[in-house]
Scaffold this active site. Structure first.
Site, PDB file in Angstrom:
ATOM      1  N   LYS A  13       0.839  -1.214   0.000  1.00 41.97           N
ATOM      2  CA  LYS A  13       0.000   0.000   0.000  1.00 41.97           C
ATOM      3  C   LYS A  13       0.873   1.263   0.000  1.00 41.97           C
ATOM      4  CE  LYS A  13      -2.150  -1.072   3.917  1.00 41.97           C
ATOM      5  NZ  LYS A  13      -1.493  -2.326   4.306  1.00 41.97           N
ATOM      6  N   ARG A  88      -9.381   0.075   9.403  1.00 37.55           N
ATOM      7  CA  ARG A  88      -8.920  -1.300   9.616  1.00 37.55           C
ATOM      8  C   ARG A  88      -9.968  -2.138  10.352  1.00 37.55           C
ATOM      9  NH1 ARG A  88      -2.924  -0.036   9.362  1.00 37.55           N
ATOM     10  NH2 ARG A  88      -1.813  -1.987   9.516  1.00 37.55           N
ATOM     11  N   ARG A 122      11.940  -6.100   4.309  1.00 32.42           N
ATOM     12  CA  ARG A 122      11.630  -4.665   4.120  1.00 32.42           C
ATOM     13  C   ARG A 122      12.618  -3.765   4.870  1.00 32.42           C
ATOM     14  NH1 ARG A 122       5.681  -2.221   5.144  1.00 32.42           N
ATOM     15  NH2 ARG A 122       6.023  -2.742   7.335  1.00 32.42           N
ATOM     16  N   ARG A 149      11.829  -1.708  10.573  1.00 29.47           N
ATOM     17  CA  ARG A 149      10.766  -1.309  11.495  1.00 29.47           C
ATOM     18  C   ARG A 149      10.699  -2.279  12.667  1.00 29.47           C
ATOM     19  NH1 ARG A 149       5.196   0.098   8.462  1.00 29.47           N
ATOM     20  NH2 ARG A 149       4.459  -1.154  10.202  1.00 29.47           N
ATOM     21  N   ARG A 160       0.231  -9.526  13.170  1.00 26.78           N
ATOM     22  CA  ARG A 160      -0.410  -8.505  12.321  1.00 26.78           C
ATOM     23  C   ARG A 160      -1.259  -9.164  11.237  1.00 26.78           C
ATOM     24  NH1 ARG A 160       4.931  -5.844  10.803  1.00 26.78           N
ATOM     25  NH2 ARG A 160       3.830  -4.305   9.568  1.00 26.78           N
TER      26      ARG A 160
HETATM   27  P1  AMP Z   1       1.151   0.078   9.395  1.00 28.55           P
HETATM   28  O1  AMP Z   1       2.296   1.036   9.262  1.00 28.55           O
HETATM   29  O2  AMP Z   1      -0.045   0.474   8.577  1.00 28.55           O
HETATM   30  O3  AMP Z   1       1.566  -1.363   9.179  1.00 28.55           O
HETATM   31  O4  AMP Z   1       0.660   0.190  10.930  1.00 28.55           O
HETATM   32  C1  AMP Z   1       1.533  -0.127  11.998  1.00 28.55           C
HETATM   33  C2  AMP Z   1       0.738  -0.336  13.252  1.00 28.55           C
HETATM   34  O5  AMP Z   1       0.042   0.866  13.606  1.00 28.55           O
HETATM   35  C3  AMP Z   1      -0.352  -1.408  13.189  1.00 28.55           C
HETATM   36  O6  AMP Z   1       0.160  -2.723  13.395  1.00 28.55           O
HETATM   37  C4  AMP Z   1      -1.285  -0.959  14.313  1.00 28.55           C
HETATM   38  O7  AMP Z   1      -0.758  -1.288  15.584  1.00 28.55           O
HETATM   39  C5  AMP Z   1      -1.235   0.569  14.178  1.00 28.55           C
HETATM   40  N1  AMP Z   1      -2.283   1.062  13.260  1.00 28.55           N
HETATM   41  C6  AMP Z   1      -2.109   1.647  12.042  1.00 28.55           C
HETATM   42  N2  AMP Z   1      -3.281   1.982  11.496  1.00 28.55           N
HETATM   43  C7  AMP Z   1      -4.237   1.599  12.372  1.00 28.55           C
HETATM   44  C8  AMP Z   1      -5.665   1.658  12.381  1.00 28.55           C
HETATM   45  N3  AMP Z   1      -6.354   2.162  11.350  1.00 28.55           N
HETATM   46  N4  AMP Z   1      -6.303   1.155  13.468  1.00 28.55           N
HETATM   47  C9  AMP Z   1      -5.643   0.654  14.522  1.00 28.55           C
HETATM   48  N5  AMP Z   1      -4.308   0.551  14.577  1.00 28.55           N
HETATM   49  C10 AMP Z   1      -3.601   1.027  13.520  1.00 28.55           C
END
Ligand code: AMP
Length: 203
Positions: A13, A88, A122, A149, A160
């Protein structure tokens, strides 16, 4: 244009958002990036979110929805955007529907095995934030230092993915029922995937 980018963590994404931003001038709003910035800045939200992020779990809806409401309200009225990592949960999607209309939802389809392989490889640039792989020893865009990360380790990646299947996947049906869903095969090179995305958006 107002888009939601949907897909498992590591589905691409963020990478596709950068291409779309260059091509269509859409603002890229990544909830994960905003939360990581809050963490770095030591804000109350960042400190609260950390324990969930470290465990690969979702940050509670209330916190994320409040954060996104503020972010969307701060955009100029005519500014198109892509939401990367939001919504989400169905609750977040219903909340979003109450504050703005979305033109389309792009669902990036990749198998779990590919996701694990991708996330284990990554790398992110500390200077410009570009997403790349550990096949490089520095950022191919700006030469900056690369880092992994904190949540890109196998145990957290598995959590996740589980969270994605249990809480986020329901959004596929949610948006299909609203006739907003555009599904794209997200395997292959980023440029090939982008060509498929453009084709979908034009059709
Ligand atoms: P990402 O960078 O999108 O993989 O997000 C990293 C982490 O941020 C996720 O594993 C969640 O812990 C938190 N996170 C990101 N977006 C959301 C969301 N819309 N709702 C809840 N937690 C989120």
């Amino acid at each position: 244009m107002k888009l939601v980018l949907l897909g498992a963590p590591g589905a691409g994404k963020g990478t596709q958002a950068v291409f779309l931003k260059d091509k269509h001038g859409l603002a890229h709003i990544s909830t994960g990036d905003i939360l990581r910035q809050n963490l770095k800045d030591g804000t109350e939200l960042g400190l609260e979110a950390k324990k969930y992020m470290d465990a690969g779990e979702l940050v509670p809806d209330e916190l994320v929805m409040k954060m996104m409401e503020g972010k969307l309200a701060s955009l100029p009225k005519e500014q198109g955007f892509m939401l990367d990592g939001f919504p989400r949960t169905v609750r977040q999607a219903e909340f979003l529907a109450g504050i703005t209309d979305i033109d389309g939802v792009i669902m990036f389809k990749v198998s779990d095995d590919d996701i694990v392989k991708r996330l284990m490889n990554r790398a992110v640039c500390r200077s410009c934030g570009a997403i790349t792989t550990w096949d490089n020893d520095k950022c191919p865009s700006c030469g900056g230092e690369l880092y992994r990360r904190a949540d890109d380790n196998e145990e957290t990646i598995r959590s996740r993915l589980k969270v994605f299947h249990e809480q986020t996947e329901a959004l596929i049906e949610y948006y299909r029922a609203k006739k907003l869903l555009l599904e794209v095969d997200a395997t292959g090179m980023p440029e090939e995937i982008f060509a498929r995305v453009l084709e979908l958006l034009e059709s």
